[in-house]
Design an enzyme around this catalytic site. Structure first.
Site, PDB file in Angstrom:
ATOM      1  N   ASP A 248     -83.582 -78.859 -40.920  1.00 44.32           N
ATOM      2  CA  ASP A 248     -84.338 -79.100 -42.144  1.00 44.32           C
ATOM      3  C   ASP A 248     -85.022 -77.859 -42.668  1.00 44.32           C
ATOM      4  O   ASP A 248     -84.830 -76.754 -42.178  1.00 44.32           O
ATOM      5  CB  ASP A 248     -85.257 -80.315 -42.025  1.00 44.32           C
ATOM      6  CG  ASP A 248     -86.119 -80.259 -40.805  1.00 44.32           C
ATOM      7  OD1 ASP A 248     -86.729 -79.220 -40.574  1.00 44.32           O
ATOM      8  OD2 ASP A 248     -86.155 -81.270 -40.071  1.00 44.32           O
ATOM      9  N   LYS A 270     -86.314 -81.873 -45.542  1.00 40.32           N
ATOM     10  CA  LYS A 270     -87.425 -82.707 -46.008  1.00 40.32           C
ATOM     11  C   LYS A 270     -88.352 -81.846 -46.830  1.00 40.32           C
ATOM     12  O   LYS A 270     -88.778 -80.797 -46.400  1.00 40.32           O
ATOM     13  CB  LYS A 270     -88.191 -83.251 -44.818  1.00 40.32           C
ATOM     14  CG  LYS A 270     -87.400 -84.217 -43.996  1.00 40.32           C
ATOM     15  CD  LYS A 270     -88.275 -84.707 -42.874  1.00 40.32           C
ATOM     16  CE  LYS A 270     -87.519 -85.704 -42.026  1.00 40.32           C
ATOM     17  NZ  LYS A 270     -88.297 -86.106 -40.868  1.00 40.32           N
ATOM     18  N   MET A 382     -99.755 -80.653 -42.255  1.00 46.25           N
ATOM     19  CA  MET A 382     -99.477 -81.381 -43.498  1.00 46.25           C
ATOM     20  C   MET A 382    -100.764 -81.797 -44.206  1.00 46.25           C
ATOM     21  O   MET A 382    -100.875 -82.908 -44.717  1.00 46.25           O
ATOM     22  CB  MET A 382     -98.622 -82.632 -43.217  1.00 46.25           C
ATOM     23  CG  MET A 382     -97.279 -82.300 -42.621  1.00 46.25           C
ATOM     24  SD  MET A 382     -96.388 -83.735 -42.029  1.00 46.25           S
ATOM     25  CE  MET A 382     -97.095 -83.986 -40.425  1.00 46.25           C
TER      26      MET A 382
HETATM   27  N1  SAH Z   1     -92.950 -79.932 -35.648  1.00 48.24           N
HETATM   28  C1  SAH Z   1     -93.674 -78.959 -36.439  1.00 48.24           C
HETATM   29  C2  SAH Z   1     -94.568 -79.626 -37.468  1.00 48.24           C
HETATM   30  C3  SAH Z   1     -93.820 -80.380 -38.522  1.00 48.24           C
HETATM   31  S1  SAH Z   1     -94.879 -81.111 -39.693  1.00 48.24           S
HETATM   32  C4  SAH Z   1     -94.474 -78.055 -35.513  1.00 48.24           C
HETATM   33  O1  SAH Z   1     -94.549 -78.298 -34.315  1.00 48.24           O
HETATM   34  O2  SAH Z   1     -95.018 -77.075 -35.999  1.00 48.24           O
HETATM   35  C5  SAH Z   1     -94.858 -79.916 -40.973  1.00 48.24           C
HETATM   36  C6  SAH Z   1     -96.181 -79.173 -41.038  1.00 48.24           C
HETATM   37  O3  SAH Z   1     -96.223 -78.187 -40.011  1.00 48.24           O
HETATM   38  C7  SAH Z   1     -96.393 -78.399 -42.301  1.00 48.24           C
HETATM   39  O4  SAH Z   1     -96.878 -79.226 -43.336  1.00 48.24           O
HETATM   40  C8  SAH Z   1     -97.438 -77.405 -41.883  1.00 48.24           C
HETATM   41  O5  SAH Z   1     -98.710 -78.000 -41.808  1.00 48.24           O
HETATM   42  C9  SAH Z   1     -97.011 -77.096 -40.464  1.00 48.24           C
HETATM   43  N2  SAH Z   1     -96.203 -75.889 -40.379  1.00 48.24           N
HETATM   44  C10 SAH Z   1     -94.925 -75.792 -39.957  1.00 48.24           C
HETATM   45  N3  SAH Z   1     -94.523 -74.511 -39.972  1.00 48.24           N
HETATM   46  C11 SAH Z   1     -95.574 -73.784 -40.411  1.00 48.24           C
HETATM   47  C12 SAH Z   1     -95.798 -72.407 -40.630  1.00 48.24           C
HETATM   48  N4  SAH Z   1     -94.844 -71.499 -40.395  1.00 48.24           N
HETATM   49  N5  SAH Z   1     -96.999 -72.028 -41.073  1.00 48.24           N
HETATM   50  C13 SAH Z   1     -97.967 -72.922 -41.296  1.00 48.24           C
HETATM   51  N6  SAH Z   1     -97.832 -74.223 -41.106  1.00 48.24           N
HETATM   52  C14 SAH Z   1     -96.649 -74.654 -40.664  1.00 48.24           C
END
Ligand code: SAH
Length: 457
Positions: A248, A270, A382
């Site tokens: 994704d 997504k 998020m």
């Molecule tokens: N499984 C992922 C989270 C997925 S939910 C994890 O463990 O990181 C998606 C959210 O993750 C985004 O809305 C944001 O809040 C955060 N996120 C993911 N990658 C990011 C990044 N490189 N920098 C900042 N926030 C990030």
């Protein structure tokens, strides 16, 4: 890509080398190793050339270079110590559309020679396109060290087994699995290195006798938060062995470039706020592909079990009795914390950390009373669109309006941006940032003043 790497079949093909000194000698050795039918033109020749002539390995043409020598050649190397002559040869080749390498000015020639790691028939060629020869050399040394000498034998043996494997296994997937097992079989490699034919035969028979699991499998892999070097070694192995990669939006293009070239890629991107492909459909894709016998990698940003809905995807597989496994990734809380210089815990400021989703399933509410309590670090995933509510609720439940906050956008990537302020400014800060962004709220945020080390590139 400045150059296309290709491997040329030169056996018995006419090649011309112009130059008879030491530099030319090195080129001649390579051309001879590749089995070329070599003619060398020069005014004088070093000793090795004379030996090669005596043993009929080369034809020496003594005297001035003459353009007619280019007739009927496949490949030319200009390796004299006369820069102008080299240029002249290069231009003549250019006119005839003949590939030419020029030792003293590779950039104007039509091909360059890479650094080579020779485990024939396995050959690794490294080139920096002439821009950083020392880097290529260092890389070559590293590769020399990690590629065992017996690899050549293993590759030769694989060549010998090819037809048998093709006949024995009908599907490409089964064949690939056989090869993957063979190439990591330490005892077989040892037996080949020792030329122990009996043991090689026995171990090969055992490999053919192993039942192949016709069921596919799904591996849930965390790709980390952005910086491609934060992918784990195991994650890398998995994406290089996958038949299909379902990925994704949060998975960076640099990581996608590491996926096995022939793997099928399915984007189920997504977007925040809506889902391109509904979750139920993603679950279904994983299930159907695995049922076809495919090795499916479900590649997700961060860690698959942290706000990644990984659990839901696996439940479907569990019900259908499809084997699965999980490779953790660095979650964005860890990545953003490290790359923004904000430790999530600190003995003076926070003894617990809460990872919270700003995106709740309809009807659920957070327990703001406990979230607003002291001595903790809050990390909101998020949360951007919920910033106003988060700010309001935390203040209403007693959190100091001057509590430090940070929003980290595209954390760990070269585009990382960090916005800092206080709780009462959270709503405004969130308007500056865009997705994906993570919010960190707590006293620890002030440590960034001292610990910020990452400046991007
Ligand atoms: N499984 C992922 C989270 C997925 S939910 C994890 O463990 O990181 C998606 C959210 O993750 C985004 O809305 C944001 O809040 C955060 N996120 C993911 N990658 C990011 C990044 N490189 N920098 C900042 N926030 C990030």
């Amino acid at each position: 890509m400045d150059y296309l790497p290709i491997f040329c079949q030169l056996k018995n093909r006419a090649c011309l080398l112009v130059g008879g000194g030491e530099v030319a000698e090195r080129k001649a050795r390579l051309l001879l190793q590749a089995g070329a039918n070599l003619t060398v033109s020069a005014k004088t020749f070093t000793e090795p050339f004379k030996h090669w002539q005596q043993s009929m390995q080369v034809t020496l043409v003594e005297g001035e270079f003459n353009e007619t020598l280019l007739d009927e050649q496949w490949l030319v190397i200009a390796a004299t110590n006369d820069h102008q002559l080299n240029q002249q040869i290069n231009q003549a080749c250019e006119k005839r559309q003949l590939f030419c390498n020029v030792v003293d000015s590779p950039a104007c020639a039509s091909f360059i020679m890479p650094s080579i790691i020779d485990r024939s028939p396995l050959i690794v060629a490294v080139s920096s396109g002439g821009r950083a020869p020392v880097l290529s050399r260092l890389l070559r040394e590293k590769l020399e060290a990690i590629l065992p000498q017996h690899l050549g034998k293993l590759a030769t043996y694989a060549g010998y087994l090819r037809a048998r494997v093709k006949q024995f296994y009908h599907s490409m997937t089964e064949r690939r699995r056989f090869w993957e097992k063979l190439f990591v079989h330490d005892r077989l490699a040892q037996a080949l290195a020792n030329n122990d034919a009996e043991q090689v035969d026995k171990l090969t028979q055992d490999l053919f006798a192993e039942p192949t699991d016709k069921r596919g499998e799904v591996v849930l892999v965390g790709a980390g938060p952005g910086d491609p070097s934060l992918l784990t070694l195991k994650g890398l192995q998995q994406i290089q062995q996958a038949d299909i990669v379902v990925y994704d939006r949060l998975v960076s293009s640099e990581i996608m470039a590491l996926v096995r070239r022939d793997a099928e890629l399915i984007f189920v991107g997504k977007q925040p706020g809506y889902h391109c492909v509904p979750q139920a459909q993603i679950n279904q894709i994983l299930l159907e592909q695995a049922q076809k016998g495919k090795r499916v990698v479900r590649l997700k940003g961060g860690d698959p079990f942290i706000f990644g809905r990984g659990g839901e995807e696996l439940e479907t597989l569990h019900h259908a009795n499809i084997p699965f496994s999980v490779v953790p990734g660095i979650t964005s809380a860890s990545g953003c914390s490290a790359y923004s210089g904000i430790p999530l815990s600190h003995r003076d400021y926070a003894n617990s950390i809460r990872l919270i989703t700003g995106h709740l399933k309809n009807g659920n509410e957070l327990n703001w009373q406990s979230i607003a309590s002291e001595q903790q670090t809050l990390v909101f995933y998020m949360g951007l669109s919920q910033a106003e509510n988060i700010q309001k609720q935390l203040m209403a439940h007693g959190m100091d309006k001057n509590m430090p906050v940070a929003i980290i956008q595209q954390g760990t990537s070269t585009k990382q941006k960090v916005f800092t302020g206080t709780l009462q400014e959270l709503t405004e800060l969130a308007k500056l940032a865009h997705s994906p962004s993570l919010m960190i709220i707590g006293e620890v945020v002030q440590l960034r003043d001292k610990l910020n080390w990452f400046t991007g590139i």
